[in-house]
Design a protein around this motif. Sequence first.
Motif, PDB file in Angstrom:
ATOM      1  N   ALA A 135       0.836  -1.202   0.000  1.00 17.49           N
ATOM      2  CA  ALA A 135       0.000   0.000   0.000  1.00 17.49           C
ATOM      3  C   ALA A 135       0.871   1.252   0.000  1.00 17.49           C
ATOM      4  O   ALA A 135       0.619   2.204  -0.759  1.00 17.49           O
ATOM      5  N   ALA A 136       1.902   1.282   0.844  1.00 14.61           N
ATOM      6  CA  ALA A 136       2.781   2.450   0.895  1.00 14.61           C
ATOM      7  C   ALA A 136       3.579   2.587  -0.395  1.00 14.61           C
ATOM      8  O   ALA A 136       3.824   3.712  -0.867  1.00 14.61           O
ATOM      9  N   SER A 137       4.001   1.464  -0.983  1.00 12.19           N
ATOM     10  CA  SER A 137       4.731   1.520  -2.253  1.00 12.19           C
ATOM     11  C   SER A 137       3.855   2.129  -3.345  1.00 12.19           C
ATOM     12  O   SER A 137       4.321   2.958  -4.151  1.00 12.19           O
ATOM     13  N   LEU A 138       2.580   1.728  -3.394  1.00 11.05           N
ATOM     14  CA  LEU A 138       1.664   2.324  -4.366  1.00 11.05           C
ATOM     15  C   LEU A 138       1.482   3.812  -4.109  1.00 11.05           C
ATOM     16  O   LEU A 138       1.392   4.618  -5.044  1.00 11.05           O
ATOM     17  N   ALA A 139       1.436   4.196  -2.827  1.00 12.75           N
ATOM     18  CA  ALA A 139       1.275   5.610  -2.487  1.00 12.75           C
ATOM     19  C   ALA A 139       2.469   6.419  -2.963  1.00 12.75           C
ATOM     20  O   ALA A 139       2.313   7.551  -3.446  1.00 12.75           O
ATOM     21  N   VAL A 140       3.679   5.871  -2.840  1.00 11.60           N
ATOM     22  CA  VAL A 140       4.876   6.574  -3.320  1.00 11.60           C
ATOM     23  C   VAL A 140       4.861   6.676  -4.843  1.00 11.60           C
ATOM     24  O   VAL A 140       5.186   7.722  -5.423  1.00 11.60           O
ATOM     25  N   GLN A 141       4.483   5.580  -5.525  1.00  7.05           N
ATOM     26  CA  GLN A 141       4.372   5.638  -6.987  1.00  7.05           C
ATOM     27  C   GLN A 141       3.346   6.701  -7.398  1.00  7.05           C
ATOM     28  O   GLN A 141       3.557   7.441  -8.372  1.00  7.05           O
ATOM     29  N   ALA A 142       2.234   6.755  -6.662  1.00  6.72           N
ATOM     30  CA  ALA A 142       1.203   7.755  -6.964  1.00  6.72           C
ATOM     31  C   ALA A 142       1.747   9.163  -6.742  1.00  6.72           C
ATOM     32  O   ALA A 142       1.479  10.084  -7.533  1.00  6.72           O
ATOM     33  N   TRP A 143       2.511   9.352  -5.665  1.00  7.92           N
ATOM     34  CA  TRP A 143       3.125  10.659  -5.392  1.00  7.92           C
ATOM     35  C   TRP A 143       4.047  11.060  -6.552  1.00  7.92           C
ATOM     36  O   TRP A 143       3.987  12.190  -7.049  1.00  7.92           O
ATOM     37  N   ASN A 144       4.910  10.148  -6.964  1.00  8.52           N
ATOM     38  CA  ASN A 144       5.829  10.458  -8.054  1.00  8.52           C
ATOM     39  C   ASN A 144       5.077  10.810  -9.334  1.00  8.52           C
ATOM     40  O   ASN A 144       5.466  11.728 -10.077  1.00  8.52           O
ATOM     41  N   GLN A 145       3.987  10.081  -9.591  1.00  2.26           N
ATOM     42  CA  GLN A 145       3.188  10.369 -10.777  1.00  2.26           C
ATOM     43  C   GLN A 145       2.584  11.766 -10.693  1.00  2.26           C
ATOM     44  O   GLN A 145       2.656  12.545 -11.652  1.00  2.26           O
TER      45      GLN A 145
END
Length: 863
Positions: free
Chosen positions: A91-101
């Motif tokens: 979940a946190a990894s997806l949140a970081v990917q979303a932040w970068n996007q």
Amino acid sequence: MAPDDRPKPSALQDQERPEFLVVFEGLVEAAQIEAVVDSIRLRGGSVNHQYPPRLLIGRGPSGLAAAIAQLSGVVSTHTDPVGDIAGLDQAASLAVQAWNQRMSPEYRELKASRPDEGKPWDFHVRREGGDVIPVEDEGGRSPLPIGMMSARAPATNTSRYMIGKVAVGVVVVDGPAGGAAAFIAAEQANVVAEVQEGANGLIGLSPAGANLNFVYDVNTVTLTLDPATVTGEGDWRDPAMAALGYGSGSAGMYDYLQVLRTTKWPTCPAPDWAYIAFFTKYNVSWFAYASIGGPRLVMQYSNDGWGPAQIDRVFAHESGHIFGAADEYASSGCSTGGSWGYLGVANGNCANGNPSSVDCLMKGNTYNVCTSTPGQFGWRDSDSDGVPDPIDLSPGSYAANVGVTPGSPFYNNADVWIRNADDGDTTSTPQNPLSNIDNFMYARVRNFGGAPAEVVRVGFYFANFTGTEFVYPTDYTNVITAPDTPCPTLFALTPGASALAKVRLRPAQIPPSSWHPCVLVKVGTVQEANPPSGSNVWTSNNLAQRNIVIDYVSPSQILTLPIVLKNVSAREPAFELVPLSVPPETKVWLRVRDRDLRPLPIGPDLIERQRLLEIGAQVAGAGGGMLHFESDADVWLSSGAPAGETRMHLSAGSSVALAARPASSALSVMGNLEPIEDEMGVRLMGDAGRTRPFRLDVPPQGHRVATISLAAPASAQQGDEYRFDLVQYNDDGKAVGGIAFLIRVTTPITMLKQFRLRLDTLRKLGDYGDAAIASGLADALGLLSDEHLADLDVGPQAKVAKARGDAAVALRGTIQAALLTSSGLTEAAGRLEAGEGLGADIAAMNEILAEAQERLLVRMLAS
């Protein structure tokens, strides 16, 4: 009707208030997270998104991110895309990917130039009846026309108004790999990015007083379900919920939301509201829909003709339904009437028959809001004081407070208790916390107000020593600090109703310095301000206290318990020992080292009421009289004139003649203070269980360490209970503190077991620099108690004698090394050396323990 003229939210970075990402340490504590949250808000920023426990996204003045990076528990802060971060879950990894996007220039440009800006939501495909669709298992009914729907949430109120902290369970329902319902990794990250962006849109529209923020539980559930077999939402939704560990239909979803609002995250305050956001490629009823008031919204990833890049605004629109807002586009069948949202606002911007209808989030693809929608969200502020109406009620008009059991003193509230097991639903009998197991703290919360209490937050605290007067919050430790200890919250507490709140107390949270903590409970709702700092329990009905000492004594034994006398509200506080159930032959006394206890002046009415003195003649007035004393007493007679004091010690049966004096002259009699052997204090309760007030020199904002002792008579029987209170009064005679004592008569073997549990107190002294009473002595006494327990049935054996001798040597060494002059410790060493048996050993061990506790309290309070 004009649209709101505030700037439209977007992912474009505000140069003065940029977004920033906070990355926490892997073992961050809840208290550290909340300290960062508080710091962000105190510095003029906001906390918008949290992915506990590792990530937080906020917004604030330029430079705020750099300042936050210096706080405890923070690994780094970022205002731009970041590289890999070790140790994150999915979940946190997806949140970081979303932040970068979202931080990429391409994404910002995409959001700045949207196609079909402002078009109504039925622009691509008409939806007769709108996108408000009840959960399928709610009676099997077809969706009602929007004008006939209730704007109120169901009985389980999980989203009453869009104010405060909102938990969103983001559930990506994935299909078989390579199939039509499968998500690739980039699409999963895009879902999280669009949810962040849509939530940002709502936060940007909301008034500051709403303090709107979101916390997320992100799950990807992969099903083996063939998309061709899916005919409705339930076909894929219920298996997805089962994979998360919940039941089918609305019941399973509400169970999940309850977890999100109570036990999912180690943060306090817990979320106020919660809903589920399903994202899928399986067949759905329309490309996006929700049920009024929750519990879920559903979105097809393709997002109709709008496309996945505009999920954010559709998500924001559907979230509006979650909080009771109505559709405004034509094919929904809306009308300009009705009563929508928590505040019951009419749907004045409905497009049907309304030439004044404007672009609005509940009508179409825009982040504008019209004049109707904010009220439906709960964002109306009728008196313009900066506080939205749903949480702007007068003090006490929305009370949900811990109830005080009628007749119980405030310092011994029966609605608060500790148990050694999770059994609070079956008993409210208090227990002392045990230091080697999980304990549980309970509070019976009552709603005394006239309105439902939607979100009732319960805070649990304790002071790790036994004392008389405590102040909120400085004298207490917040129990809810451990990562696996949830923040207790109650919901939908109707007027007159009560409910049980509890919290787990981990062994690491129980200080070995005390096993008689004072428990405090704070209860409140978002409608009520917290009690101000410096509050005493008796000044606020949102605070409740259980200050009870439960202990054990054997027949003919003396139990000594260290306590703290604290003064925050008087020039010179008064105290009183109140016997509730103490047989006449039981002795109870208070000892304060190096301090004199000075009794209060006693008038004739108090003399008669307390039966302290037998009066042979009138005391007050001009006639004089005679005072007879039942027992030995130190007496202070004062006429009120300068140098008009007489002090004397009288033995039992003595009398004092009072000479005639003018009627206007006051006579104070202070007496019946039975001296004790070591001259370190004064006995307060004598043979007849008598009690009397006394004053003690405890400086304002200061404290004194004292001990309460109880000598059980030889006639005491197992199961007997002695109950008495020590009450503290301020200058106005109002009770401002107190300790309730419950002493049970038990067997020597139970005394030994209790003593064995307390040896951590001795060891703890070493942590405070007192090597004289530390682990060596604790080990010696532990061995002695163990040998007694082993040989209790067959009488003292050689091992007991040796253990007794070793303990005596250790104690003598302690006295010598620390240059101690305590007569109690010297006497304890003598008892051990004399080898008089189990009773003498227990007495010696209790004296040693009391000395250790007393010294530890002094050091704790001085540090």
